[in-house]
Design a protein around this motif. Structure first.
Motif, PDB file in Angstrom:
ATOM      1  N   ASP A  79       0.825  -1.213   0.000  1.00 37.38           N
ATOM      2  CA  ASP A  79       0.000   0.000   0.000  1.00 37.38           C
ATOM      3  C   ASP A  79       0.860   1.265   0.000  1.00 37.38           C
ATOM      4  O   ASP A  79       0.661   2.181   0.811  1.00 37.38           O
ATOM      5  N   VAL A  80       1.825   1.310  -0.917  1.00 34.75           N
ATOM      6  CA  VAL A  80       2.788   2.419  -0.947  1.00 34.75           C
ATOM      7  C   VAL A  80       2.206   3.621  -1.701  1.00 34.75           C
ATOM      8  O   VAL A  80       1.749   3.509  -2.841  1.00 34.75           O
ATOM      9  N   HIS A  81       2.238   4.756  -1.028  1.00 36.76           N
ATOM     10  CA  HIS A  81       1.834   6.047  -1.603  1.00 36.76           C
ATOM     11  C   HIS A  81       3.042   6.985  -1.576  1.00 36.76           C
ATOM     12  O   HIS A  81       3.851   6.938  -0.647  1.00 36.76           O
ATOM     13  N   LEU A  82       3.117   7.836  -2.579  1.00 41.40           N
ATOM     14  CA  LEU A  82       4.146   8.879  -2.590  1.00 41.40           C
ATOM     15  C   LEU A  82       3.517  10.155  -3.117  1.00 41.40           C
ATOM     16  O   LEU A  82       3.016  10.203  -4.243  1.00 41.40           O
ATOM     17  N   THR A  83       3.530  11.189  -2.279  1.00 39.14           N
ATOM     18  CA  THR A  83       3.020  12.501  -2.660  1.00 39.14           C
ATOM     19  C   THR A  83       4.156  13.509  -2.516  1.00 39.14           C
ATOM     20  O   THR A  83       4.815  13.568  -1.474  1.00 39.14           O
ATOM     21  N   LEU A  84       4.393  14.272  -3.581  1.00 38.31           N
ATOM     22  CA  LEU A  84       5.490  15.249  -3.574  1.00 38.31           C
ATOM     23  C   LEU A  84       4.939  16.654  -3.781  1.00 38.31           C
ATOM     24  O   LEU A  84       3.935  16.837  -4.492  1.00 38.31           O
ATOM     25  N   LEU A 107       0.435   1.164  -4.126  1.00 37.21           N
ATOM     26  CA  LEU A 107       1.063   0.057  -4.851  1.00 37.21           C
ATOM     27  C   LEU A 107       1.350  -1.122  -3.933  1.00 37.21           C
ATOM     28  O   LEU A 107       1.828  -0.953  -2.804  1.00 37.21           O
ATOM     29  N   ASN A 108       1.083  -2.306  -4.448  1.00 39.40           N
ATOM     30  CA  ASN A 108       1.445  -3.551  -3.769  1.00 39.40           C
ATOM     31  C   ASN A 108       2.257  -4.383  -4.754  1.00 39.40           C
ATOM     32  O   ASN A 108       1.725  -4.818  -5.787  1.00 39.40           O
ATOM     33  N   GLY A 166       2.428   3.714   3.696  1.00 41.01           N
ATOM     34  CA  GLY A 166       2.683   2.336   3.303  1.00 41.01           C
ATOM     35  C   GLY A 166       4.051   1.879   3.758  1.00 41.01           C
ATOM     36  O   GLY A 166       4.804   2.642   4.377  1.00 41.01           O
ATOM     37  N   SER A 167       4.387   0.622   3.459  1.00 44.14           N
ATOM     38  CA  SER A 167       5.658   0.081   3.933  1.00 44.14           C
ATOM     39  C   SER A 167       6.456  -0.536   2.790  1.00 44.14           C
ATOM     40  O   SER A 167       5.898  -1.080   1.837  1.00 44.14           O
ATOM     41  N   VAL A 168       7.772  -0.408   2.928  1.00 47.19           N
ATOM     42  CA  VAL A 168       8.723  -0.993   1.979  1.00 47.19           C
ATOM     43  C   VAL A 168       9.686  -1.856   2.771  1.00 47.19           C
ATOM     44  O   VAL A 168      10.293  -1.390   3.738  1.00 47.19           O
TER      45      VAL A 168
END
Length: 223
Positions: free
Chosen positions: A11-16, A29-30, A65-67
């Protein structure tokens, strides 16, 4: 965690930030990459492929989310901790070759081996340059090499430590068709030989089709 996959994104999110306001780059994203698996990331420009590489390699922190790399949660590690985790186990190859201009081909390949404290760094560098067809270019500087030769040096540098995970971000993007095919063949052949898992960003559908699996991205999501 010896049985953990080399890479897992949950459940990865990236907001810039941007001048126009926050931009969502990755949206839940998974992705999991298993040992020895070669995963191609394809999608239109701006779909988040390179951002996924940056987050997965611990170069960029996700917003949510986690990596996990090799079972280690990157959120629990500081920058030095992430660098130690990557050292000798994770390598990256980019569209731009990122060779050190004041070092020969041999020195470019040997340098990370020496930093990692590996013995016989020079001999190992020579061996890998031979494997990518550059035994006659050991003492040439990057400006004395063609684009295809520079990318082969970059590939030798990435694989010489025998990493468990290789990130390749458009590795053939700056090359003509002949050199692109040659570099693609080498990447697939040598990662198979070393057993490295690979995450490959590419616009080349033929190259993506040679991977174990394809993940298609659109608007920051897996399509």
């Amino acid at each position: 965690m010896p049985d953990a996959p080399p890479l897992r994104l949950d459940d990865v999110h990236l907001t810039l930030p941007s001048a126009a306001g926050p931009v969502e780059i990755l949206r839940g994203l998974n992705v999991q990459v298993n040992a020895g698996e070669r995963v191609a990331l394809v999608g239109p420009s701006g779909s988040g492929k390179s951002s996924l590489i940056a987050v997965a390699a611990g170069l960029e922190r996700p917003t949510r989310g986690s990596v996990s790399l090799f079972g280690r949660d990157l959120a629990r590690l500081d920058e030095d901790g992430r660098a130690r985790l990557r050292r000798g186990r994770v390598s990256l190859v980019f569209q731009a070759f990122h060779l050190l201009p004041n070092m020969t081909a041999e020195e470019n390949v040997a340098a990370p081996l020496e930093i990692a404290g590996l013995r016989d760094a020079t001999a190992t560098a020579r061996s890998w340059l031979d494997r990518v067809g550059l035994s006659g270019r050991l003492r040439h500087y990057p400006h004395q090499l063609s684009g295809g030769e520079q990318q082969r040096v970059a590939l030798a540098r990435a694989l010489a430590p025998r990493p468990a995970l290789l990130f390749a971000d458009e590795p053939t993007g700056n090359l003509d068709a002949v050199n692109a095919r040659h570099v693609a063949d080498l990447i697939l052949e040598l990662t198979a030989e070393t057993g490295a898992a690979m995450v490959l960003v590419t616009h080349d559908e033929a190259l993506a089709g040679r991977a174990s699996r394809t993940v298609r991205l659109r608007d920051g999501r897996a399509a």
